[in-house]
Scaffold this motif. Structure first.
Motif, PDB file in Angstrom:
ATOM      1  N   ALA A 204      -7.307 -15.697  -3.149  1.00 33.99           N
ATOM      2  CA  ALA A 204      -8.389 -14.701  -3.200  1.00 33.99           C
ATOM      3  C   ALA A 204      -7.847 -13.310  -2.895  1.00 33.99           C
ATOM      4  CB  ALA A 204      -9.490 -15.081  -2.209  1.00 33.99           C
ATOM      5  N   LEU A 205      -6.903 -13.225  -1.965  1.00 35.99           N
ATOM      6  CA  LEU A 205      -6.304 -11.933  -1.634  1.00 35.99           C
ATOM      7  C   LEU A 205      -5.537 -11.356  -2.824  1.00 35.99           C
ATOM      8  CD1 LEU A 205      -5.490  -9.678   0.335  1.00 35.99           C
ATOM      9  CD2 LEU A 205      -3.592 -11.143   1.092  1.00 35.99           C
ATOM     10  N   ILE A 206      -4.819 -12.206  -3.530  1.00 35.63           N
ATOM     11  CA  ILE A 206      -4.079 -11.726  -4.712  1.00 35.63           C
ATOM     12  C   ILE A 206      -5.060 -11.116  -5.722  1.00 35.63           C
ATOM     13  CG2 ILE A 206      -2.610 -12.417  -6.648  1.00 35.63           C
ATOM     14  CD1 ILE A 206      -1.560 -14.703  -4.764  1.00 35.63           C
ATOM     15  N   ASP A 207      -6.185 -11.791  -5.921  1.00 35.33           N
ATOM     16  CA  ASP A 207      -7.200 -11.265  -6.848  1.00 35.33           C
ATOM     17  C   ASP A 207      -7.745  -9.924  -6.350  1.00 35.33           C
ATOM     18  OD1 ASP A 207      -6.881 -13.512  -8.396  1.00 35.33           O
ATOM     19  OD2 ASP A 207      -8.648 -14.548  -7.586  1.00 35.33           O
ATOM     20  N   ARG A 208      -7.988  -9.826  -5.041  1.00 32.02           N
ATOM     21  CA  ARG A 208      -8.499  -8.567  -4.480  1.00 32.02           C
ATOM     22  C   ARG A 208      -7.489  -7.448  -4.660  1.00 32.02           C
ATOM     23  NH1 ARG A 208      -9.168 -10.239   1.316  1.00 32.02           N
ATOM     24  NH2 ARG A 208      -9.511  -8.049   1.769  1.00 32.02           N
ATOM     25  N   VAL A 209      -6.224  -7.762  -4.458  1.00 33.11           N
ATOM     26  CA  VAL A 209      -5.158  -6.763  -4.610  1.00 33.11           C
ATOM     27  C   VAL A 209      -5.133  -6.240  -6.049  1.00 33.11           C
ATOM     28  CG1 VAL A 209      -2.643  -6.541  -4.757  1.00 33.11           C
ATOM     29  CG2 VAL A 209      -3.697  -7.523  -2.718  1.00 33.11           C
ATOM     30  N   GLU A 210      -5.249  -7.139  -6.999  1.00 32.97           N
ATOM     31  CA  GLU A 210      -5.203  -6.713  -8.401  1.00 32.97           C
ATOM     32  C   GLU A 210      -6.375  -5.777  -8.719  1.00 32.97           C
ATOM     33  OE1 GLU A 210      -4.827 -10.486 -10.534  1.00 32.97           O
ATOM     34  OE2 GLU A 210      -2.686 -10.028 -10.785  1.00 32.97           O
ATOM     35  N   ARG A 211      -7.538  -6.120  -8.180  1.00 37.57           N
ATOM     36  CA  ARG A 211      -8.716  -5.273  -8.440  1.00 37.57           C
ATOM     37  C   ARG A 211      -8.590  -3.926  -7.730  1.00 37.57           C
ATOM     38  NH1 ARG A 211     -11.510 -10.103  -7.603  1.00 37.57           N
ATOM     39  NH2 ARG A 211     -12.150  -9.445  -5.510  1.00 37.57           N
ATOM     40  N   LYS A 212      -8.190  -3.945  -6.467  1.00 31.05           N
ATOM     41  CA  LYS A 212      -8.144  -2.698  -5.676  1.00 31.05           C
ATOM     42  C   LYS A 212      -7.135  -1.707  -6.241  1.00 31.05           C
ATOM     43  CE  LYS A 212      -6.952  -0.881  -1.074  1.00 31.05           C
ATOM     44  NZ  LYS A 212      -8.059  -0.020  -0.731  1.00 31.05           N
ATOM     45  N   TYR A 213      -5.935  -2.219  -6.576  1.00 30.10           N
ATOM     46  CA  TYR A 213      -4.870  -1.302  -6.976  1.00 30.10           C
ATOM     47  C   TYR A 213      -4.734  -1.171  -8.502  1.00 30.10           C
ATOM     48  CZ  TYR A 213      -3.478  -1.654  -2.074  1.00 30.10           C
ATOM     49  OH  TYR A 213      -3.467  -1.622  -0.698  1.00 30.10           O
ATOM     50  N   GLY A 214      -5.480  -1.977  -9.244  1.00 29.36           N
ATOM     51  CA  GLY A 214      -5.391  -1.916 -10.698  1.00 29.36           C
ATOM     52  C   GLY A 214      -4.041  -2.354 -11.219  1.00 29.36           C
ATOM     53  N   ILE A 215      -3.478  -3.369 -10.600  1.00 24.27           N
ATOM     54  CA  ILE A 215      -2.159  -3.858 -10.997  1.00 24.27           C
ATOM     55  C   ILE A 215      -2.253  -5.334 -11.380  1.00 24.27           C
ATOM     56  CG2 ILE A 215      -0.920  -2.258  -9.508  1.00 24.27           C
ATOM     57  CD1 ILE A 215      -0.523  -4.600  -7.518  1.00 24.27           C
ATOM     58  N   THR A 216      -1.187  -5.832 -11.994  1.00 26.75           N
ATOM     59  CA  THR A 216      -1.053  -7.263 -12.215  1.00 26.75           C
ATOM     60  C   THR A 216       0.029  -7.785 -11.285  1.00 26.75           C
ATOM     61  OG1 THR A 216      -1.699  -7.075 -14.532  1.00 26.75           O
ATOM     62  CG2 THR A 216      -0.472  -9.059 -13.898  1.00 26.75           C
TER      63      THR A 216
ATOM     64  N   ASN B 276       0.828  -1.198   0.000  1.00 32.79           N
ATOM     65  CA  ASN B 276       0.000   0.000   0.000  1.00 32.79           C
ATOM     66  C   ASN B 276       0.870   1.259   0.000  1.00 32.79           C
ATOM     67  OD1 ASN B 276      -3.097   0.651   0.524  1.00 32.79           O
ATOM     68  ND2 ASN B 276      -1.897   2.164   1.635  1.00 32.79           N
ATOM     69  N   LEU B 277       1.858   1.283   0.882  1.00 34.04           N
ATOM     70  CA  LEU B 277       2.744   2.446   0.970  1.00 34.04           C
ATOM     71  C   LEU B 277       3.552   2.626  -0.310  1.00 34.04           C
ATOM     72  CD1 LEU B 277       4.095   1.919   4.594  1.00 34.04           C
ATOM     73  CD2 LEU B 277       2.861   3.944   3.788  1.00 34.04           C
ATOM     74  N   ALA B 278       4.097   1.543  -0.820  1.00 36.38           N
ATOM     75  CA  ALA B 278       4.983   1.631  -1.986  1.00 36.38           C
ATOM     76  C   ALA B 278       4.229   2.087  -3.230  1.00 36.38           C
ATOM     77  CB  ALA B 278       5.641   0.266  -2.230  1.00 36.38           C
ATOM     78  N   LEU B 279       2.991   1.590  -3.395  1.00 34.63           N
ATOM     79  CA  LEU B 279       2.225   1.977  -4.584  1.00 34.63           C
ATOM     80  C   LEU B 279       1.790   3.436  -4.536  1.00 34.63           C
ATOM     81  CD1 LEU B 279       0.091  -1.236  -5.198  1.00 34.63           C
ATOM     82  CD2 LEU B 279       1.954  -0.363  -6.625  1.00 34.63           C
ATOM     83  N   LEU B 280       1.685   3.985  -3.329  1.00 29.57           N
ATOM     84  CA  LEU B 280       1.388   5.420  -3.216  1.00 29.57           C
ATOM     85  C   LEU B 280       2.540   6.231  -3.790  1.00 29.57           C
ATOM     86  CD1 LEU B 280      -0.124   5.701   0.386  1.00 29.57           C
ATOM     87  CD2 LEU B 280      -1.328   6.062  -1.783  1.00 29.57           C
ATOM     88  N   LEU B 281       3.755   5.758  -3.587  1.00 26.80           N
ATOM     89  CA  LEU B 281       4.941   6.477  -4.056  1.00 26.80           C
ATOM     90  C   LEU B 281       5.244   6.184  -5.519  1.00 26.80           C
ATOM     91  CD1 LEU B 281       7.272   5.874  -0.979  1.00 26.80           C
ATOM     92  CD2 LEU B 281       6.127   8.010  -1.599  1.00 26.80           C
ATOM     93  N   GLU B 282       5.019   4.935  -5.945  1.00 30.83           N
ATOM     94  CA  GLU B 282       5.382   4.531  -7.301  1.00 30.83           C
ATOM     95  C   GLU B 282       4.371   3.505  -7.827  1.00 30.83           C
ATOM     96  OE1 GLU B 282       5.889   4.354 -10.407  1.00 30.83           O
ATOM     97  OE2 GLU B 282       7.861   5.264 -10.071  1.00 30.83           O
ATOM     98  N   PRO B 283       3.330   3.987  -8.501  1.00 27.73           N
ATOM     99  CA  PRO B 283       2.274   3.081  -8.969  1.00 27.73           C
ATOM    100  C   PRO B 283       2.750   2.073 -10.010  1.00 27.73           C
ATOM    101  CG  PRO B 283       1.581   5.387  -9.074  1.00 27.73           C
ATOM    102  CD  PRO B 283       3.045   5.391  -8.779  1.00 27.73           C
ATOM    103  N   ARG B 284       3.932   2.304 -10.604  1.00 28.30           N
ATOM    104  CA  ARG B 284       4.401   1.385 -11.653  1.00 28.30           C
ATOM    105  C   ARG B 284       5.311   0.288 -11.109  1.00 28.30           C
ATOM    106  NH1 ARG B 284       7.288   5.766 -15.083  1.00 28.30           N
ATOM    107  NH2 ARG B 284       7.870   6.187 -12.919  1.00 28.30           N
ATOM    108  N   LEU B 285       5.347   0.155  -9.800  1.00 25.10           N
ATOM    109  CA  LEU B 285       6.197  -0.875  -9.203  1.00 25.10           C
ATOM    110  C   LEU B 285       5.891  -2.254  -9.766  1.00 25.10           C
ATOM    111  CD1 LEU B 285       6.421  -0.453  -5.338  1.00 25.10           C
ATOM    112  CD2 LEU B 285       8.272  -0.341  -6.995  1.00 25.10           C
ATOM    113  N   ASN B 286       6.916  -3.069  -9.877  1.00 20.33           N
ATOM    114  CA  ASN B 286       6.711  -4.469 -10.235  1.00 20.33           C
ATOM    115  C   ASN B 286       6.339  -5.232  -8.949  1.00 20.33           C
ATOM    116  OD1 ASN B 286       7.347  -6.432 -12.619  1.00 20.33           O
ATOM    117  ND2 ASN B 286       7.983  -7.437 -10.737  1.00 20.33           N
TER     118      ASN B 286
END
Ligand code: SF4
Length: 185
Positions: A30-42, A5-15
């Motif tokens: 299920a958490l991995i799927d939720r993370v992808e939806r919430k943050y719009g990342i893969t 959460n903290l890292a994506l605030l600073l750099e949304p393009r993080l791998n």
């Protein structure tokens, strides 16, 4: 999850990646799927070279029972090392208060096993710090944390902990093993 959460605030393009041993809990997937939806990342899934069936055929059934160190090497340590070859550094949410083996982890250091710089921004955070941040920022977490699993790994090597037990007592229970080898050998 706090670190993510903290890292994506600073750099949304993080791998962002997860070492997927193919033996994780349904709640973790299920958490991995939720993370992808919430943050719009893969979230990159880093898999072992062998499927579980192939490992059973090569090394014997249920290697996690006969030789969990070898199983962790095959399903966690080697895939991570191979994956990180293309990077200069990686971040992890290790904390010094998690266990006696982690009490001296540096915030930033050269990681000999993966040959990249390893950064642990939360090294000085406490468990209370983490849960406060989770609540205040609505950070998604593994639902197993609310069901007696303070530390979560593979299904075969993680059990619920009883009241008063150490948070990592449910990992490799019955073995003289406290780390998978990714962080502390
Ligand atoms: S935690 Fe258990 S099942 Fe998972 S890789 Fe290690 S020994 Fe194998």
């Amino acid at each position: 999850m706090v670190l993510l959460n903290l890292a994506l605030l600073l750099e949304p393009r993080l791998n962002v990646f997860v070492v997927d041993t193919d033996l994780l809990f349904p709640e973790t997937y299920a958490l991995i799927d939720r993370v992808e939806r919430k943050y719009g990342i893969t979230v990159q899934r880093v898999h072992p070279a062998q499927s579980v069936a192939e490992q059973n055929a090569t090394h014997g059934d249920a290697l996690w029972k006969s030789d969990p160190d070898a199983c962790c090497d095959l399903r966690k340590v080697a895939p991570l090392r191979d994956y990180l070859r293309g990077f200069d550094a990686w971040m992890t949410a290790l904390r010094r208060d998690q266990s006696g083996t982690r009490i001296e982890i540096p915030v930033r250091a050269w990681d000999e096993s993966t040959q990249v710089v390893k950064i642990a921004p939360l090294a000085n955070w406490t468990e209370d710090d983490v849960w406060s941040y989770v609540r205040e920022n609505d950070v998604p977490v593994n639902t197993l944390h609310y069901d007696g699993y303070p530390s979560i790994g593979c299904t075969h090597c993680t059990r619920r902990v009883a009241a008063g037990e150490h948070a990592r007592a449910g990992r490799w229970s019955g073995f003289d093993k406290v780390e998978c080898g990714i962080h502390v050998a």
